[in-house]
Design a protein around this motif. Structure first.
Motif, PDB file in Angstrom:
ATOM      1  N   ARG A 134       0.809  -1.225   0.000  1.00 54.67           N
ATOM      2  CA  ARG A 134       0.000   0.000   0.000  1.00 54.67           C
ATOM      3  C   ARG A 134       0.837   1.269   0.000  1.00 54.67           C
ATOM      4  O   ARG A 134       0.310   2.364  -0.211  1.00 54.67           O
ATOM      5  CB  ARG A 134      -0.916   0.030   1.221  1.00 54.67           C
ATOM      6  CG  ARG A 134      -1.915  -1.098   1.295  1.00 54.67           C
ATOM      7  CD  ARG A 134      -2.753  -0.990   2.546  1.00 54.67           C
ATOM      8  NE  ARG A 134      -3.395   0.319   2.666  1.00 54.67           N
ATOM      9  CZ  ARG A 134      -4.095   0.719   3.718  1.00 54.67           C
ATOM     10  NH1 ARG A 134      -4.230  -0.098   4.756  1.00 54.67           N
ATOM     11  NH2 ARG A 134      -4.646   1.913   3.738  1.00 54.67           N
ATOM     12  N   VAL A 135       2.115   1.144   0.293  1.00 56.73           N
ATOM     13  CA  VAL A 135       2.944   2.334   0.508  1.00 56.73           C
ATOM     14  C   VAL A 135       4.302   2.168  -0.158  1.00 56.73           C
ATOM     15  O   VAL A 135       4.664   1.083  -0.614  1.00 56.73           O
ATOM     16  CB  VAL A 135       3.147   2.593   2.021  1.00 56.73           C
ATOM     17  CG1 VAL A 135       1.859   3.031   2.683  1.00 56.73           C
ATOM     18  CG2 VAL A 135       3.711   1.358   2.708  1.00 56.73           C
ATOM     19  N   THR A 215      -0.415   7.623  -9.996  1.00 54.50           N
ATOM     20  CA  THR A 215      -1.334   6.911  -9.107  1.00 54.50           C
ATOM     21  C   THR A 215      -0.507   6.207  -8.047  1.00 54.50           C
ATOM     22  O   THR A 215       0.343   5.364  -8.368  1.00 54.50           O
ATOM     23  CB  THR A 215      -2.177   5.872  -9.861  1.00 54.50           C
ATOM     24  OG1 THR A 215      -2.923   6.523 -10.889  1.00 54.50           O
ATOM     25  CG2 THR A 215      -3.137   5.167  -8.911  1.00 54.50           C
ATOM     26  N   GLN A 216      -0.709   6.581  -6.794  1.00 48.01           N
ATOM     27  CA  GLN A 216       0.033   5.975  -5.707  1.00 48.01           C
ATOM     28  C   GLN A 216      -0.464   4.546  -5.460  1.00 48.01           C
ATOM     29  O   GLN A 216      -1.595   4.206  -5.796  1.00 48.01           O
ATOM     30  CB  GLN A 216      -0.118   6.815  -4.439  1.00 48.01           C
ATOM     31  CG  GLN A 216       0.530   8.185  -4.504  1.00 48.01           C
ATOM     32  CD  GLN A 216       2.054   8.128  -4.463  1.00 48.01           C
ATOM     33  OE1 GLN A 216       2.649   7.121  -4.095  1.00 48.01           O
ATOM     34  NE2 GLN A 216       2.696   9.249  -4.833  1.00 48.01           N
ATOM     35  N   PRO A 217       0.392   3.678  -4.868  1.00 46.78           N
ATOM     36  CA  PRO A 217      -0.038   2.303  -4.619  1.00 46.78           C
ATOM     37  C   PRO A 217      -1.154   2.243  -3.585  1.00 46.78           C
ATOM     38  O   PRO A 217      -1.296   3.141  -2.751  1.00 46.78           O
ATOM     39  CB  PRO A 217       1.239   1.639  -4.099  1.00 46.78           C
ATOM     40  CG  PRO A 217       2.025   2.760  -3.488  1.00 46.78           C
ATOM     41  CD  PRO A 217       1.740   3.953  -4.356  1.00 46.78           C
ATOM     42  N   GLY A 218      -1.939   1.195  -3.652  1.00 43.48           N
ATOM     43  CA  GLY A 218      -3.020   0.998  -2.697  1.00 43.48           C
ATOM     44  C   GLY A 218      -3.173  -0.474  -2.388  1.00 43.48           C
ATOM     45  O   GLY A 218      -2.409  -1.320  -2.876  1.00 43.48           O
ATOM     46  N   GLY A 225       3.030   5.109 -13.121  1.00 42.26           N
ATOM     47  CA  GLY A 225       3.843   6.292 -13.375  1.00 42.26           C
ATOM     48  C   GLY A 225       3.907   6.680 -14.837  1.00 42.26           C
ATOM     49  O   GLY A 225       3.438   5.968 -15.725  1.00 42.26           O
ATOM     50  N   ARG A 226       4.508   7.834 -15.074  1.00 45.71           N
ATOM     51  CA  ARG A 226       4.704   8.380 -16.415  1.00 45.71           C
ATOM     52  C   ARG A 226       6.144   8.873 -16.503  1.00 45.71           C
ATOM     53  O   ARG A 226       6.626   9.598 -15.614  1.00 45.71           O
ATOM     54  CB  ARG A 226       3.733   9.525 -16.655  1.00 45.71           C
ATOM     55  CG  ARG A 226       3.953  10.264 -17.972  1.00 45.71           C
ATOM     56  CD  ARG A 226       2.896  11.344 -18.208  1.00 45.71           C
ATOM     57  NE  ARG A 226       2.849  12.288 -17.102  1.00 45.71           N
ATOM     58  CZ  ARG A 226       1.780  12.521 -16.354  1.00 45.71           C
ATOM     59  NH1 ARG A 226       0.663  11.854 -16.575  1.00 45.71           N
ATOM     60  NH2 ARG A 226       1.808  13.412 -15.375  1.00 45.71           N
TER      61      ARG A 226
END
Length: 454
Positions: A134-135, A215-218, A225-226
């Motif tokens: 998640r982090v 978009t951060q992990p969840g 990423g880009r």
């Protein structure tokens, strides 16, 4: 003064009694034209309530107007990000410290698990690979103790991610089986970052790139990423420095406002800048540094005074003449803190116009300096000293090896260099005097060898 301001606002909008009861009302009204209830007061009201509180009900209790509603929600949101408040499953406001939650920073491990380092400096808590999904390393989280492992260490479960700190990650981009992904150079970031088709830019598989995380992990998704920057081949010259700069978030590009201010500075000392300064350009001050030094921070001069000892002058560049409090250069220098030295490259604290120009005591040019002018006895005691702003003129850029060769007789200086020898010999004699006095005081020498990258 603050009372008049509060009364002035009160005439425009009558302040409810519950708002005036805020212990920090005066502080808030000094900061904001339309003060909101302070964080401390919000925490106090929630403590007094003794149970979770609906945000709308709290706003109504505090007589938050429609105009204040958005700002009030922002304040509550900021308190959640800082770990002071959190929302339970019913979306009610709770005091984080009443739920036995622990605030800390994630420390990732290359093997996939991690730890939470609590802000209160208590023992770390273990995070399983599932929780680490998640982090990313460095994120701020709220956790609760979920149990203990076989070694008796506390295991944690993430309740809320307070802040994702990784916005850009440097690593190697790969494209395999139709899927693009980044393997981070920082091994503490164990999970791959997906780079969907169209987000790779001009990157080719195997190249070193910087990826912006969009978009951060969840719990149920990977980080996405880009590609924002293509650095090139992993084996390219200087690539290890480029990676280190981004891996450790070292600022290496000056903002436009800093570059603009640096460009507005003169390229030499102006006559008007010398006003109010002592002119000691006639004294043969010199800089003595290593062979690879590019910026020269201090210059020295010494003359023997017979039985009275020595006169020693140490001059440092007067950066404060060009960098004023709270200007763009000052803020950037404060942010960077220091220059960073790599093999064959320096990341300066200030732009080159200053670090290698006006604030570097280069040879045979005028420079503004702050000077300490000392008289030292033959036994190594400082008898008198004086600080003053000055204008100096470095007569030579010397190196440690060069000076030692002259003093030891290994190499004979040329005619121009020979003019400096009496002052260098006085410096050497004063050094030995100070070294003897230092030993007498019981000082300890720690021998070390300076590492040099070839």
């Amino acid at each position: 003064m603050s009372t008049n301001k509060s009364r002035g606002n009160a005439t425009k909008h009558k302040i409810p009694a519950i708002r005036l009861a805020d212990p920090f009302y005066e502080r808030e009204i000094e900061r904001y034209e339309s003060p909101l209830p302070s964080r401390e007061y919000i925490l106090q009201l929630l403590t007094e309530a003794g149970c979770p509180v609906d945000a709308d009900a709290l706003a109504e209790q505090l007589h938050i107007t429609d105009d204040e509603r958005e700002l009030f929600q922002r304040r509550l949101g900021a308190m959640q990000r800082d770990g002071q408040l959190m929302l339970n499953r019913k979306r009610l406001l709770c005091l984080a410290d009443k739920l036995d939650l622990i605030k800390g920073r994630v420390e990732g491990h290359p093997d996939g698990f991690g730890f939470v380092s609590p802000e209160d400096a208590s023992d770390d808590l273990f995070l399983s690979p599932k929780e680490m999904h998640r982090v990313l390393h460095g994120d701020k989280v709220l956790v609760r103790v979920a149990g203990f492992d076989r070694r008796g260490r506390r295991e944690a479960k993430i309740v809320e991610v307070l802040e994702h700190v990784n916005q850009f990650v440097v690593g190697r981009y790969y494209f395999e089986d139709g899927i693009g992904f980044l393997i981070a150079e920082n091994r503490r970031i164990n999970q791959d970052i997906l780079v969907p088709a169209g987000n790779e830019g001009a990157a080719k598989s195997g190249q070193v790139v910087t990826v912006e995380i969009v978009t951060q992990p969840g719990a149920h998704n990977e980080a996405i990423g880009r590609v924002s920057e293509v650095l090139g081949s992993y084996t390219g010259p200087g690539m290890e420095i480029e990676i280190a700069l981004r891996k450790h978030d070292l600022p290496h590009v000056f903002p436009p406002e800093v570059e603009k201010q640096a460009a507005s500075l003169p390229n030499k000392v102006l006559k008007k800048d010398m006003t109010g300064r002592e002119d000691i350009r006639h004294l043969p001050l010199v800089t003595i540094d290593g062979e690879t030094a590019r910026d020269f921070d201090d210059a020295v001069y010494c003359e023997p005074l017979g039985r009275s000892g020595f006169r020693l002058i140490v001059a440092i560049a007067d950066v404060s003449h060009y960098v004023k409090p709270d200007d763009a250069l000052d803020k950037e220098g404060y942010e960077r803190g220091n220059s960073v030295y790599f093999p064959r490259r320096v990341i300066p604290m200030l732009p080159e116009a200053l670090s290698n120009g006006l604030c570097s005591l280069n040879p045979e040019v005028d420079r503004l300096s702050m000077v300490c002018d000392m008289q030292i006895s033959t036994t190594g005691n400082i008898k008198e000293y004086r600080f003053y702003p000055a204008v100096i003129y470095s007569h030579a850029r010397l190196t440690y090896n060069q000076v030692w060769d002259w003093l030891s007789g290994a190499i004979k200086p040329d005619a121009k260099q020979a003019e400096l020898m009496p002052h260098l010999q006085a410096l050497d004699k004063l050094f030995r005097t100070l070294l003897k006095a230092r030993a007498k005081r019981g000082a300890i020498d720690f021998g070390s060898t300076e590492t040099q990258m070839l």
